[in-house]
Design a protein around this motif. Structure first.
Motif, mmCIF file in Angstrom:
data_model
loop_
_atom_site.group_PDB
_atom_site.id
_atom_site.type_symbol
_atom_site.label_atom_id
_atom_site.label_comp_id
_atom_site.label_asym_id
_atom_site.label_seq_id
_atom_site.Cartn_x
_atom_site.Cartn_y
_atom_site.Cartn_z
ATOM 1 N N ARG A 5 0.731 -1.238 0.027
ATOM 2 C CA ARG A 5 0.062 -0.121 -0.069
ATOM 3 C C ARG A 5 0.992 1.285 -0.071
ATOM 4 N NH1 ARG A 5 -4.282 1.305 4.693
ATOM 5 N NH2 ARG A 5 -2.332 1.331 5.948
ATOM 6 N N VAL A 6 0.439 2.289 -0.717
ATOM 7 C CA VAL A 6 0.916 3.668 -0.617
ATOM 8 C C VAL A 6 0.160 4.595 -0.115
ATOM 9 C CG1 VAL A 6 2.147 5.576 -1.892
ATOM 10 C CG2 VAL A 6 2.684 2.972 -2.391
ATOM 11 N N VAL A 7 0.352 5.359 0.728
ATOM 12 C CA VAL A 7 -0.618 6.484 1.290
ATOM 13 C C VAL A 7 0.070 7.845 0.922
ATOM 14 C CG1 VAL A 7 -1.900 7.426 3.312
ATOM 15 C CG2 VAL A 7 -1.380 4.887 3.126
ATOM 16 N N LEU A 8 -0.620 8.644 0.152
ATOM 17 C CA LEU A 8 -0.160 10.132 -0.105
ATOM 18 C C LEU A 8 -0.890 11.129 0.873
ATOM 19 C CD1 LEU A 8 -0.283 10.058 -3.864
ATOM 20 C CD2 LEU A 8 1.501 9.379 -2.341
ATOM 21 N N ARG A 9 -0.135 12.052 1.533
ATOM 22 C CA ARG A 9 -0.847 13.081 2.369
ATOM 23 C C ARG A 9 -0.117 14.441 2.027
ATOM 24 N NH1 ARG A 9 -0.649 9.254 6.967
ATOM 25 N NH2 ARG A 9 -2.605 8.739 7.442
ATOM 26 N N MET A 10 -0.881 15.379 1.468
ATOM 27 C CA MET A 10 -0.575 16.702 1.423
ATOM 28 C C MET A 10 -0.857 17.570 2.628
ATOM 29 S SD MET A 10 0.194 18.918 -1.425
ATOM 30 C CE MET A 10 -0.897 18.471 -2.809
ATOM 31 N N VAL A 11 0.397 17.888 3.020
ATOM 32 C CA VAL A 11 0.326 18.673 4.481
ATOM 33 C C VAL A 11 0.947 20.025 4.319
ATOM 34 C CG1 VAL A 11 0.533 16.444 5.660
ATOM 35 C CG2 VAL A 11 2.817 17.745 4.968
ATOM 36 N N THR A 12 0.672 21.001 5.469
ATOM 37 C CA THR A 12 0.891 22.158 5.132
ATOM 38 C C THR A 12 1.646 22.711 6.800
ATOM 39 O OG1 THR A 12 -0.376 23.097 3.652
ATOM 40 C CG2 THR A 12 0.513 24.795 4.901
ATOM 41 N N ALA A 13 2.588 23.228 6.960
ATOM 42 C CA ALA A 13 3.322 23.460 8.115
ATOM 43 C C ALA A 13 3.455 24.945 8.415
ATOM 44 C CB ALA A 13 4.556 22.562 8.460
ATOM 45 N N LYS A 14 3.566 25.563 9.470
ATOM 46 C CA LYS A 14 3.891 27.067 9.459
ATOM 47 C C LYS A 14 5.126 27.031 10.132
ATOM 48 C CE LYS A 14 2.661 30.972 12.559
ATOM 49 N NZ LYS A 14 2.624 31.912 11.506
ATOM 50 N N LEU A 15 6.049 28.194 9.233
ATOM 51 C CA LEU A 15 7.366 28.254 9.570
ATOM 52 C C LEU A 15 7.663 29.056 11.050
ATOM 53 C CD1 LEU A 15 8.615 29.644 6.133
ATOM 54 C CD2 LEU A 15 8.416 27.232 7.048
ATOM 55 N N SER A 16 8.860 28.988 11.616
ATOM 56 C CA SER A 16 9.138 29.591 12.712
ATOM 57 C C SER A 16 9.167 31.140 12.450
ATOM 58 C CB SER A 16 10.587 29.098 13.251
ATOM 59 O OG SER A 16 10.396 27.647 13.611
ATOM 60 N N LEU A 354 -4.665 10.359 0.138
ATOM 61 C CA LEU A 354 -5.202 9.129 -0.863
ATOM 62 C C LEU A 354 -4.595 7.968 -0.697
ATOM 63 C CD1 LEU A 354 -6.490 8.542 -3.763
ATOM 64 C CD2 LEU A 354 -4.217 9.280 -4.765
ATOM 65 N N VAL A 355 -5.145 6.785 -0.488
ATOM 66 C CA VAL A 355 -4.724 5.675 -0.317
ATOM 67 C C VAL A 355 -4.796 4.770 -1.378
ATOM 68 C CG1 VAL A 355 -5.003 3.451 1.093
ATOM 69 C CG2 VAL A 355 -5.511 5.698 2.196
ATOM 70 N N LEU A 356 -3.657 4.324 -2.029
ATOM 71 C CA LEU A 356 -3.658 3.442 -3.308
ATOM 72 C C LEU A 356 -3.000 1.980 -2.481
ATOM 73 C CD1 LEU A 356 -2.170 6.321 -4.079
ATOM 74 C CD2 LEU A 356 -2.780 5.187 -6.252
ATOM 75 N N THR A 357 -3.774 0.611 -3.074
ATOM 76 C CA THR A 357 -3.357 -0.564 -2.927
ATOM 77 C C THR A 357 -3.191 -1.323 -4.275
ATOM 78 O OG1 THR A 357 -5.498 -1.190 -2.787
ATOM 79 C CG2 THR A 357 -4.576 -0.579 -0.795
ATOM 80 N N LYS A 358 -2.525 -2.374 -3.879
ATOM 81 C CA LYS A 358 -2.399 -3.363 -5.089
ATOM 82 C C LYS A 358 -3.574 -3.732 -5.706
ATOM 83 C CE LYS A 358 2.049 -5.755 -3.456
ATOM 84 N NZ LYS A 358 2.385 -7.159 -2.826
ATOM 85 N N GLU A 359 -3.734 -3.994 -6.856
ATOM 86 C CA GLU A 359 -5.226 -4.284 -7.503
ATOM 87 C C GLU A 359 -5.202 -6.227 -7.359
ATOM 88 O OE1 GLU A 359 -5.266 -3.107 -11.413
ATOM 89 O OE2 GLU A 359 -5.368 -1.058 -10.924
#
Length: 359
Positions: A5-16, A354-359
Motif C-alpha cells: 500500500r502507498v498512502v499520500l498526504r498533502m500537508v502544510t506546516a507553519k514556519l518559525s 489518498l490511499v492506493l493498494t495493489k489491484e
C-alpha cells in the motif's frame, strides 16, 4: 521493493519565521508525505517540490498528480519508476519511502543501509533575503551563536555585494556561501567577481541550470573563491559533465532534485572519486525529509557541513517525532533505530489524503 500500500498526504506546516529567497517570501510550506507499507511496517518519504515552478518545473501539485496517477501505481504493480520521464522530486519522495521501508524491514538505520554510519555531522544554516544588511548580519550572527558551522546567505541582483560584504565584515572567520539560485546571466561575470576576495567558501549556482560553460568561465576568473553547483546537477551524468568542464569545486546534493537516494549516492561517489567535496542541501524539509537528509549526510564524502540543522529553526512543528535537534552545538546525529527512526505526527495540517493498494 514492492509495497502492499502507498498512502499520500498533502500537508502544510507553519514556519518559525518568514523566509525569502530570490523569488518570493514564505510563511508556510506545503509538502507531500509518502508512506509505503509492507509486512506490517511503514517507510516514509517527503516530496520537496515547491508550490511554484521557479526553482524547478515541478510543483507540489504536479508531484501529487504524478505520484497518484503514475508512480505509486507503477511501484504497487512491481514496475520501475524509470519509465516516467523526469519528475525527479515526485520520484524521490516515493523512492525515499521505499529505502526507509527496506531499512526498517532489515532492522538497520537508514544511514547504515545506504553506506553511512550513526555518527555526528556538522550542521549549516541558510539565511534568506532580509529587509536590510543590518538585519541580515543579525540573522547570520544568531546562526553563528547557535553553533552552526557554516552559513549560506541568499543573493540576487541588487542584493549581493553590499549585504555579503557586511556579513563578512561582521564575521571575518565564518564559513560563508553566497547562493544565487541561478539569478544571474552571462553579462554578470564582472559583477560576480566582486564577491571574490571576501573569503567565501563558494558562490552557489550563479547561473541557470544548463549554463555549465558560464559557471566554468566564472570559476576561472575567481582567485579566492570556488563555484558550487546545485540546480545544474540533477543526475550523476550532469555531475560528470560539470566536473569535466571545471565548472565547480563543490556540489550541493539535494535528494529530491536528483530523484532520490540512489542517484544522490551515485553523485556523492563520483565527486568523492574526483576529490570534490559535497554537502547535503535542503529545501525546508519537514521532519521526515530532514531525517532522510541526515542519513545521507553521514556518507564519507560529505565533508562539508550540510543543511540538516534542528527542525525548530525552520518550523513551529515539523510533523515528526522525534525532531532533529543538536546532539551538541552545531552537530546533529541520526537515530540508532531502524529506518529514519522517526514517525509522522499530527503536528501539521493534512489537506488531502489518498490511499492506493495493489489491484
Amino acid at each position: 521493493m514492492r509495497p502492499d500500500r502507498v498512502v499520500l498526504r498533502m500537508v502544510t506546516a507553519k514556519l518559525s519565521r518568514p523566509f525569502e529567497n530570490r523569488w518570493q517570501s514564505f510563511e508556510t510550506w506545503t509538502k507531500v508525505l509518502v508512506r509505503a507499507d509492507a509486512d506490517g511496517l511503514s517507510g516514509y518519504g517527503e516530496c520537496t517540490a515547491m508550490e511554484t515552478p521557479y526553482y524547478n518545473y515541478e510543483t507540489i501539485e504536479t508531484a501529487w498528480h504524478l505520484l497518484a496517477r503514475y508512480l505509486a501505481p507503477l511501484v504497487l504493480d512491481g514496475r520501475d519508476m524509470s519509465v516516467v520521464s523526469g519528475h525527479e522530486e515526485a520520484k524521490g519522495a516515493l523512492e525515499c519511502a521505499l529505502w526507509d521501508l527496506r531499512a526498517r524491514l532489515a532492522g538497520r538505520p537508514l544511514c547504515v543501509e545506504i553506506g553511512g554510519a550513526v555518527r555526528p555531522v556538522e550542521a549549516a544554516a541558510t539565511v534568506g533575503i532580509e529587509p536590510s544588511p543590518e538585519e541580515l548580519v543579525a540573522a547570520v550572527g544568531a546562526a553563528r551563536d547557535a553553533g552552526y558551522h557554516r552559513v549560506r546567505v541568499k543573493i540576487r541582483p541588487g542584493w549581493d555585494l553590499v549585504p555579503v560584504r557586511a556579513v563578512r565584515a561582521a564575521f571575518p572567520g565564518l564559513p560563508l556561501i553566497a547562493d544565487a539560485n541561478a539569478a544571474y546571466g552571462p553579462g554578470d561575470l564582472d559583477h560576480l567577481t566582486g564577491l571574490d576576495g571576501l573569503g567565501l567558501l563558494a558562490i552557489e549556482q550563479p547561473f541557470g541550470a544548463g549554463m555549465i560553460d558560464e559557471s566554468a568561465a566564472l570559476r576561472r576568473r575567481l582567485t579566492d573563491t570556488t563555484v558550487c553547483l546545485d540546480e545544474s546537477v540533477k543526475s550523476a551524468a550532469d555531475a560528470r559533465r560539470a566536473l569535466r568542464a571545471g565548472a565547480c569545486g563543490i556540489v550541493n546534493i539535494k535528494i529530491g532534485r536528483v530523484g532520490g537516494l540512489a542517484e544522490a549516492i551515485r553523485i556523492h561517489d563520483l565527486c568523492r572519486d574526483h576529490g570534490v567535496p559535497t554537502f547535503v542541501g535542503a529545501k525546508y524539509e519537514l521532519g521526515v525529509g530532514r531525517w532522510t537528509n541526515l542519513a545521507l549526510a553521514t556518507l564519507p564524502g560529505m565533508t562539508l557541513a550540510g543543511d540538516v540543522g534542528p527542525s525548530a529553526r525552520y518550523y513551529v512543528d515539523d510533523g515528526a517525532f522525534p525532531t532533529v535537534e543538536f546532539a551538541a552545538p552545531g552537530w546533529v546525529e541520526p537515530l540508532a533505530a531502524p529506518g529514519i527512526g522517526a514517525e509522522p505526527t499530527d503536528g501539521v495540517a493534512v489537506t488531502r489524503e489518498l490511499v492506493l493498494t495493489k489491484e
